[in-house]
Design an enzyme around this catalytic site. Structure first.
Site, PDB file in Angstrom:
ATOM      1  N   GLY A 143      -0.841   6.931   1.964  1.00 39.43           N
ATOM      2  CA  GLY A 143      -1.870   6.036   1.438  1.00 39.43           C
ATOM      3  C   GLY A 143      -3.051   5.818   2.350  1.00 39.43           C
TER       4      GLY A 143
ATOM      5  N   GLU B  53       1.841  18.188  -4.593  1.00 37.77           N
ATOM      6  CA  GLU B  53       2.429  16.904  -4.968  1.00 37.77           C
ATOM      7  C   GLU B  53       1.864  16.386  -6.281  1.00 37.77           C
ATOM      8  OE1 GLU B  53       1.610  14.612  -1.490  1.00 37.77           O
ATOM      9  OE2 GLU B  53       3.565  15.042  -0.628  1.00 37.77           O
TER      10      GLU B  53
ATOM     11  N   GLU C 176     -19.836 -16.594   1.270  1.00 37.87           N
ATOM     12  CA  GLU C 176     -19.389 -17.839   0.650  1.00 37.87           C
ATOM     13  C   GLU C 176     -19.766 -17.936  -0.825  1.00 37.87           C
ATOM     14  OE1 GLU C 176     -20.953 -20.856   3.180  1.00 37.87           O
ATOM     15  OE2 GLU C 176     -19.215 -20.802   4.500  1.00 37.87           O
TER      16      GLU C 176
END
Lengths: 560, 92
Positions: free
Chosen positions: A38, A66, A306
């Site tokens: 990953g 794969e 924010e």
């Protein structure tokens, strides 16, 4: 290839990676990309292949052990790569090596010639220059004869090299070794390690070039990013203090603030700190800088940790400032992330990437103080330093807001020792006087510019931001209703004083007129007296003449 | 019962391929007379078939029927293993 010329390189098209390696991966040689599960190996390889096929006219073969080709296509589709089209155009060919251990049995000596044949026919079919093997280690779980396998893998790499294929081989990270099966033994030219670390619950992806034979390369760990724009490596380094200096000024968007500086406005490319306690108007000042830049036809980038973009747009609207229009016309870009979303390094990296892509003339970071919660002081300072260096190096004006927790007396210091890094420092205060909080603004520092030493009252209304000089009276500088009070008091006093003067003037005038009248009366009296006197003198002289004449007559009569 | 087909994939005249062909013919003749018919496919002449039948290792012996599909790789020098995998004793 002669040693003197250095080895030739094939660009991967991965942002930053090609800079780091001074050109890309070695042409015609295998490159090993290893890392744990990953961490982006497949994406690295896919990007390498896609850019090669699309941008550098180097078709490629993707040998997947794969994932199914369909999965890979849909995985990268989310990153904006139209892999399907490249496959249709015969720019990229997939070779899916499906292996099922359960249906396979070994009976005697064998080799992997089938793999070679398939690869060869795929390469020949599209005239490939690039090959990806993802992940060749899967073979180890299918074939049990390791000796054969290793010999065949070595042969495969040599064969690819002979064919002049620029190859990327992915491999899983092993315990204590770079790859689980020791593939690094076979790939001696270029080894890249991808890493995915979690610290304080924040993950950072990093890339390191372990080995790159025959070329200079960066040796540090570099953060990299996988997001909707694909794979980008972000070489972050301190650039030193040799940035350009600008003489021209930029507006803060608050005319009153610009006027506080001799010459009007701040220097371009300077770093400006806006600090203040909660609710003192930091974000509004910062947004106003951005709006001024956009209004001047430049680009601005706001990093908000924010507020979301919509929230900011709404809030600024209440000040009569419409930043929404700039976002729509792509003059202003708003990047809102939580500080905990990335590590510090990653934030820096993202900032650098966005700045490089958007090429703004002004960057706002609102607020920088939020980082103090996500790292230690030294790290933050080093990050900010690099950030400032980077922005300065690009001639980008930087506006940082900083939340102060107290504003007591003279102790206005910033958490990360920011102040010394800044060229200008705008201090916003929120003081309670007489039962009300009033905002004040003070220009604490502005390198290279004469500036006002006054504390200004900072007023935000729907007409925008205004700075009002405070009332300077005997009792010190006053703001808010105290200022208004004092101002009206002095206005009343002024009116009274004016009236007094007027009255005094009128009184004097009257007096003068009275005096004048008296003087006229006296003059008249005097004139009368003078006339009287003249009459008497005339009579007298007439009398004397008569007397003299009479005397002459008498003398004449006596003689005769 | 009609003889079932076995496919043997090889790549050119390599020693391994030749050994595999010889071994298979020997085993079929000795242990499975009439049960299997062997077709040798040279992938070097027709590389596309490698992809179609997903062949990686050479030589590969494929038994498509009876199901499940069986793939046996190697030069087939291990007679016992070949026999086990071709289903001697279980299906015959």
């Amino acid at each position: 290839m002669s040693k003197h010329q250095g080895i030739s390189k094939s660009p991967t098209g991965i942002d930053g990676f090609d800079d780091l390696t001074l050109g890309g991966v070695p042409t015609g040689r295998p490159t090993l990309v290893c890392g744990s599960a990953g961490c982006g190996k497949t994406l690295f390889a896919t990007t390498f292949l896609i850019h090669g096929a699309r941008d550098f006219d180097e078709p490629g073969v993707f040998v997947t052990f794969e994932e199914r080709p369909g999965d890979i296509v849909s995985n990268v589709a989310s990153l904006g790569f139209a892999l399907n089209k490249l496959v249709d155009d015969q720019k990229i060919a997939f070779e899916y090596i499906a292996l099922d251990r359960s249906e396979l049995e070994e009976a005697g000596d064998y080799d992997l010639e089938g793999l070679f044949l398939r690869l060869e026919s795929a390469i020949d079919a599209i005239g490939a220059k690039r090959v990806v093997l993802d992940t060749i280690e899967s073979l180890f779980s299918v074939f049990s004869n390791e000796a054969i396998l290793r010999a065949e893998i070595r042969r495969l790499f040599d064969w690819l090299k002979d064919k002049g294929m620029t190859t990327v081989i992915t491999a899983e990270r092993g315990d204590g070794t770079l790859t689980r099966q020791g593939l690094e033994e076979y790939v001696s030219d270029c080894v890249i390690l991808l890493d995915h670390r979690v610290q304080n619950q924040i993950s950072t992806r990093r890339l390191r070039i372990v080995k790159y034979r025959g070329t200079a390369h960066g040796t540090n760990e570099y953060p990299f990013l996988i997001d909707q724009d694909g794979f980008s490596v972000l070489p972050v380094s301190t650039l030193g203090l040799n940035h350009k200096v600008f003489e021209d000024r930029i507006s803060s968007g608050i005319p009153d603030l610009d006027n506080m500086l001799a010459g009007g406005g701040f220097h371009r490319g300077s770093s400006i700190l806006v600090s203040g306690v909660a609710g003192s108007g930091k974000s509004s000042v910062a947004a106003s800088f951005a709006e001024a830049a956009c209004a001047a036809g430049e680009r601005a980038l706001i990093f908000s940790f924010e507020e979301s973009a919509d929230q900011s747009v709404r809030n600024m609207k209440s000040l009569g400032i419409d930043i929404g229009q700039w976002i729509k016309s792509d003059k202003l870009r708003f990047v809102a992330t939580r500080p905990t979303f990335y590590s510090l390094e990653m934030h820096l990296a993202v900032l650098l990437r966005e700045v490089t892509r958007f090429n703004p003339s002004l960057v706002v970071l609102d607020p920088v103080s939020c980082f103090t919660e996500s790292g230690d002081r030294l790290e933050i300072q080093s990050m900010l330093l690099r950030m400032i260096d980077f922005l300065k190096g690009h001639g980008v004006t930087a506006v940082f807001t900083h939340l102060m927790h107290s504003q007591d007396g003279q102790r206005v210091e910033t958490d990360a020792g920011l102040s010394s890094l800044m060229d200008a420092w705008i201090l916003l205060l929120n003081r309670e006087v007489g039962g009300e909080f009033n905002r004040e603004l003070y220009l604490l520092k502005a390198r290279g510019t004469a500036h006002s030493n006054q504390v200004r009252e900072f007023i935000m209304s729907h007409e925008g931001i205004k700075l009002v000089p405070p009332y300077l009276g005997e009792s010190g500088a006053l703001t808010g209703s105290a200022r208004k009070n004092e101002e009206s008091k002095s206005r009343r006093a002024e009116v009274r004083r004016r009236a007094d003067i007027l009255r005094a003037q009128q009184q004097l005038e009257q007096k003068r007129r009275r005096a004048k009248a008296q003087m006229e009366a006296l003059q008249a009296e005097l004139d009368a007296d003078e006339i009287e006197l003249k009459a008497i003198t005339d009579d007298e002289s007439e009398y004397l003449r008569q007397a003299a004449a009479d005397k002459v007559d008498i003398e004449r009569s006596r003689k005769s | 019962m009609a003889p079932r087909k076995l496919f043997l994939y090889v790549a050119g005249q390599t020693p391994k391929s030749l050994a595999a062909i010889a071994n298979l013919e020997r085993i079929c003749a000795e242990h499975l007379p009439g049960q299997y018919e062997v077709e040798v496919i040279d992938l070097r002449k027709n590389p596309k078939l490698a992809r179609e039948h997903s062949i990686v290792a050479i030589p590969t012996l494929v038994r498509e029927l009876p199901v499940p599909l069986r793939k046996l790789i190697g030069d087939l020098s291990d007679t016992h293993k070949v026999l086990v995998n071709l289903g001697i004793g279980s299906s015959a």
